[in-house]
Design a protein around this motif. Sequence first.
Motif, PDB file in Angstrom:
ATOM      1  N   CYS A  96       0.820  -1.220   0.000  1.00 45.21           N
ATOM      2  CA  CYS A  96       0.000   0.000   0.000  1.00 45.21           C
ATOM      3  C   CYS A  96       0.853   1.269   0.000  1.00 45.21           C
ATOM      4  CB  CYS A  96      -0.949  -0.003   1.188  1.00 45.21           C
ATOM      5  SG  CYS A  96      -0.132   0.060   2.797  1.00 45.21           S
ATOM      6  N   GLY A  97       2.142   1.118  -0.335  1.00 49.42           N
ATOM      7  CA  GLY A  97       2.996   2.298  -0.381  1.00 49.42           C
ATOM      8  C   GLY A  97       3.455   2.776   0.983  1.00 49.42           C
ATOM      9  N   GLY A  98       3.461   1.883   1.947  1.00 50.37           N
ATOM     10  CA  GLY A  98       3.899   2.235   3.299  1.00 50.37           C
ATOM     11  C   GLY A  98       5.393   2.031   3.474  1.00 50.37           C
ATOM     12  N   ALA A  99       5.764   1.598   4.657  1.00 46.70           N
ATOM     13  CA  ALA A  99       7.180   1.415   5.001  1.00 46.70           C
ATOM     14  C   ALA A  99       7.854   0.434   4.044  1.00 46.70           C
ATOM     15  CB  ALA A  99       7.311   0.918   6.434  1.00 46.70           C
ATOM     16  N   CYS A 100       9.084   0.741   3.697  1.00 46.37           N
ATOM     17  CA  CYS A 100       9.894  -0.108   2.824  1.00 46.37           C
ATOM     18  C   CYS A 100       9.956  -1.525   3.386  1.00 46.37           C
ATOM     19  CB  CYS A 100      11.297   0.499   2.728  1.00 46.37           C
ATOM     20  SG  CYS A 100      12.494  -0.524   1.858  1.00 46.37           S
ATOM     21  N   ALA A 151      18.127   2.347  15.594  1.00 45.94           N
ATOM     22  CA  ALA A 151      19.343   2.466  14.784  1.00 45.94           C
ATOM     23  C   ALA A 151      19.043   2.211  13.317  1.00 45.94           C
ATOM     24  CB  ALA A 151      20.417   1.499  15.287  1.00 45.94           C
ATOM     25  N   VAL A 152      18.196   1.242  13.031  1.00 47.51           N
ATOM     26  CA  VAL A 152      17.834   0.951  11.642  1.00 47.51           C
ATOM     27  C   VAL A 152      16.999   2.095  11.064  1.00 47.51           C
ATOM     28  CG1 VAL A 152      16.562  -0.622  10.117  1.00 47.51           C
ATOM     29  CG2 VAL A 152      17.980  -1.547  11.955  1.00 47.51           C
ATOM     30  N   ILE A 153      16.039   2.571  11.830  1.00 47.82           N
ATOM     31  CA  ILE A 153      15.199   3.675  11.364  1.00 47.82           C
ATOM     32  C   ILE A 153      16.053   4.915  11.111  1.00 47.82           C
ATOM     33  CG2 ILE A 153      13.322   5.238  12.021  1.00 47.82           C
ATOM     34  CD1 ILE A 153      12.167   2.745  13.616  1.00 47.82           C
ATOM     35  N   ASN A 154      16.952   5.210  12.035  1.00 42.11           N
ATOM     36  CA  ASN A 154      17.846   6.358  11.865  1.00 42.11           C
ATOM     37  C   ASN A 154      18.734   6.196  10.636  1.00 42.11           C
ATOM     38  OD1 ASN A 154      16.769   7.507  14.158  1.00 42.11           O
ATOM     39  ND2 ASN A 154      18.484   6.933  15.471  1.00 42.11           N
ATOM     40  N   HIS A 155      19.203   4.975  10.402  1.00 41.11           N
ATOM     41  CA  HIS A 155      20.022   4.694   9.223  1.00 41.11           C
ATOM     42  C   HIS A 155      19.253   5.061   7.953  1.00 41.11           C
ATOM     43  CE1 HIS A 155      22.964   2.572   6.706  1.00 41.11           C
ATOM     44  NE2 HIS A 155      21.904   2.197   6.013  1.00 41.11           N
ATOM     45  N   PHE A 156      18.004   4.630   7.876  1.00 43.39           N
ATOM     46  CA  PHE A 156      17.175   4.952   6.716  1.00 43.39           C
ATOM     47  C   PHE A 156      17.045   6.453   6.546  1.00 43.39           C
ATOM     48  CE2 PHE A 156      15.760   0.662   6.175  1.00 43.39           C
ATOM     49  CZ  PHE A 156      15.177   0.624   4.923  1.00 43.39           C
ATOM     50  N   ARG A 157      16.668   7.119   7.611  1.00 38.44           N
ATOM     51  CA  ARG A 157      16.429   8.565   7.518  1.00 38.44           C
ATOM     52  C   ARG A 157      17.701   9.328   7.165  1.00 38.44           C
ATOM     53  NH1 ARG A 157      12.245   8.428  12.357  1.00 38.44           N
ATOM     54  NH2 ARG A 157      10.364   8.184  11.096  1.00 38.44           N
ATOM     55  N   THR A 158      18.822   8.915   7.739  1.00 38.74           N
ATOM     56  CA  THR A 158      20.093   9.603   7.486  1.00 38.74           C
ATOM     57  C   THR A 158      20.633   9.301   6.102  1.00 38.74           C
ATOM     58  OG1 THR A 158      20.636   9.566   9.832  1.00 38.74           O
ATOM     59  CG2 THR A 158      22.461   9.886   8.304  1.00 38.74           C
ATOM     60  N   ASN A 159      20.639   8.036   5.724  1.00 34.80           N
ATOM     61  CA  ASN A 159      21.268   7.623   4.477  1.00 34.80           C
ATOM     62  C   ASN A 159      20.341   7.613   3.265  1.00 34.80           C
ATOM     63  OD1 ASN A 159      24.011   6.971   5.457  1.00 34.80           O
ATOM     64  ND2 ASN A 159      22.873   5.555   6.729  1.00 34.80           N
ATOM     65  N   ARG A 160      19.059   7.508   3.508  1.00 35.06           N
ATOM     66  CA  ARG A 160      18.105   7.424   2.391  1.00 35.06           C
ATOM     67  C   ARG A 160      17.100   8.573   2.382  1.00 35.06           C
ATOM     68  NH1 ARG A 160      19.250   3.557  -1.560  1.00 35.06           N
ATOM     69  NH2 ARG A 160      20.751   2.146  -0.619  1.00 35.06           N
ATOM     70  N   GLY A 161      16.969   9.284   3.492  1.00 39.25           N
ATOM     71  CA  GLY A 161      16.079  10.435   3.546  1.00 39.25           C
ATOM     72  C   GLY A 161      14.611  10.104   3.684  1.00 39.25           C
ATOM     73  N   ALA A 162      14.270   8.830   3.738  1.00 38.06           N
ATOM     74  CA  ALA A 162      12.870   8.418   3.836  1.00 38.06           C
ATOM     75  C   ALA A 162      12.815   6.972   4.309  1.00 38.06           C
ATOM     76  CB  ALA A 162      12.177   8.553   2.487  1.00 38.06           C
ATOM     77  N   VAL A 163      11.639   6.558   4.761  1.00 36.37           N
ATOM     78  CA  VAL A 163      11.443   5.162   5.155  1.00 36.37           C
ATOM     79  C   VAL A 163      10.333   4.497   4.344  1.00 36.37           C
ATOM     80  CG1 VAL A 163      12.287   5.495   7.513  1.00 36.37           C
ATOM     81  CG2 VAL A 163       9.844   5.736   7.054  1.00 36.37           C
ATOM     82  N   ASP A 164       9.602   5.276   3.552  1.00 34.24           N
ATOM     83  CA  ASP A 164       8.488   4.708   2.799  1.00 34.24           C
ATOM     84  C   ASP A 164       8.901   4.373   1.361  1.00 34.24           C
ATOM     85  OD1 ASP A 164       7.049   7.176   1.001  1.00 34.24           O
ATOM     86  OD2 ASP A 164       8.382   7.771   2.636  1.00 34.24           O
ATOM     87  N   CYS A 165       8.341   3.316   0.865  1.00 30.27           N
ATOM     88  CA  CYS A 165       8.681   2.779  -0.450  1.00 30.27           C
ATOM     89  C   CYS A 165       8.507   3.809  -1.574  1.00 30.27           C
ATOM     90  CB  CYS A 165       7.845   1.522  -0.701  1.00 30.27           C
ATOM     91  SG  CYS A 165       8.285   0.605  -2.183  1.00 30.27           S
ATOM     92  N   PRO A 166       7.371   4.506  -1.680  1.00 27.86           N
ATOM     93  CA  PRO A 166       7.227   5.453  -2.796  1.00 27.86           C
ATOM     94  C   PRO A 166       8.291   6.552  -2.816  1.00 27.86           C
ATOM     95  CG  PRO A 166       5.090   5.005  -1.808  1.00 27.86           C
ATOM     96  CD  PRO A 166       6.125   4.391  -0.914  1.00 27.86           C
ATOM     97  N   SER A 167       8.632   7.094  -1.657  1.00 31.62           N
ATOM     98  CA  SER A 167       9.664   8.140  -1.612  1.00 31.62           C
ATOM     99  C   SER A 167      11.019   7.595  -2.020  1.00 31.62           C
ATOM    100  CB  SER A 167       9.759   8.750  -0.207  1.00 31.62           C
ATOM    101  OG  SER A 167       8.568   9.415   0.125  1.00 31.62           O
ATOM    102  N   LEU A 168      11.337   6.399  -1.553  1.00 24.45           N
ATOM    103  CA  LEU A 168      12.613   5.784  -1.907  1.00 24.45           C
ATOM    104  C   LEU A 168      12.694   5.508  -3.401  1.00 24.45           C
ATOM    105  CD1 LEU A 168      12.801   3.384   1.152  1.00 24.45           C
ATOM    106  CD2 LEU A 168      14.315   5.334   0.733  1.00 24.45           C
ATOM    107  N   LEU A 169      11.599   5.018  -3.971  1.00 28.51           N
ATOM    108  CA  LEU A 169      11.583   4.746  -5.414  1.00 28.51           C
ATOM    109  C   LEU A 169      11.615   6.033  -6.231  1.00 28.51           C
ATOM    110  CD1 LEU A 169       9.052   1.778  -5.625  1.00 28.51           C
ATOM    111  CD2 LEU A 169      11.553   1.704  -5.826  1.00 28.51           C
ATOM    112  N   ARG A 170      10.958   7.068  -5.741  1.00 31.98           N
ATOM    113  CA  ARG A 170      10.989   8.362  -6.433  1.00 31.98           C
ATOM    114  C   ARG A 170      12.421   8.903  -6.477  1.00 31.98           C
ATOM    115  NH1 ARG A 170       6.680  10.045  -4.562  1.00 31.98           N
ATOM    116  NH2 ARG A 170       7.424  10.749  -2.535  1.00 31.98           N
ATOM    117  N   GLN A 171      13.134   8.766  -5.369  1.00 25.14           N
ATOM    118  CA  GLN A 171      14.532   9.214  -5.325  1.00 25.14           C
ATOM    119  C   GLN A 171      15.378   8.466  -6.346  1.00 25.14           C
ATOM    120  OE1 GLN A 171      15.908   8.698  -1.314  1.00 25.14           O
ATOM    121  NE2 GLN A 171      14.396  10.118  -0.478  1.00 25.14           N
TER     122      GLN A 171
END
Length: 126
Positions: A52-56, A78-98
């Motif tokens: 549904c386009g939620g969390a990766c 630590a995992v959540i922070n890693h995502f936010r710091t290194n990927r800028g998002a935790v949700d699939c649509p934002s990550l794919l858009r990037q």
Amino acid sequence: MDRMELVKELRADTKTHYNCCQSVLVPFCDCCGIDQETARKLGANFGSGMRCGGACGTLTAALMVLGMAGKGPDAAQAVINHFRTNRGAVDCPSLLRQSKEKNIPQKEHCDQLVYEIVALLESLVE
């Protein structure tokens, strides 16, 4: 075969599609006390951001692995922070858009994220 070799084999399998969640769960079956088939079934509906386009899916799998390995909220954060710091998002649509904005094919993007999270998990569960 080590975890990274296994996950690379799963991601290269053209007969069976392993979504991102399954690709992270299967190599950590030993930490979760489950077999590979159970891990595959458990992760089946967590691909594409929980369908549904939620969390990766790699994030949801990482949190499942940490919970089953007896790791607490600090490891999860630590995992959540890693995502936010290194990927800028935790949700699939934002990550794919990037990845699309960077002209990185979706498969390549998802593969790299899976490998990155498997490596991070290895450091957190050992």
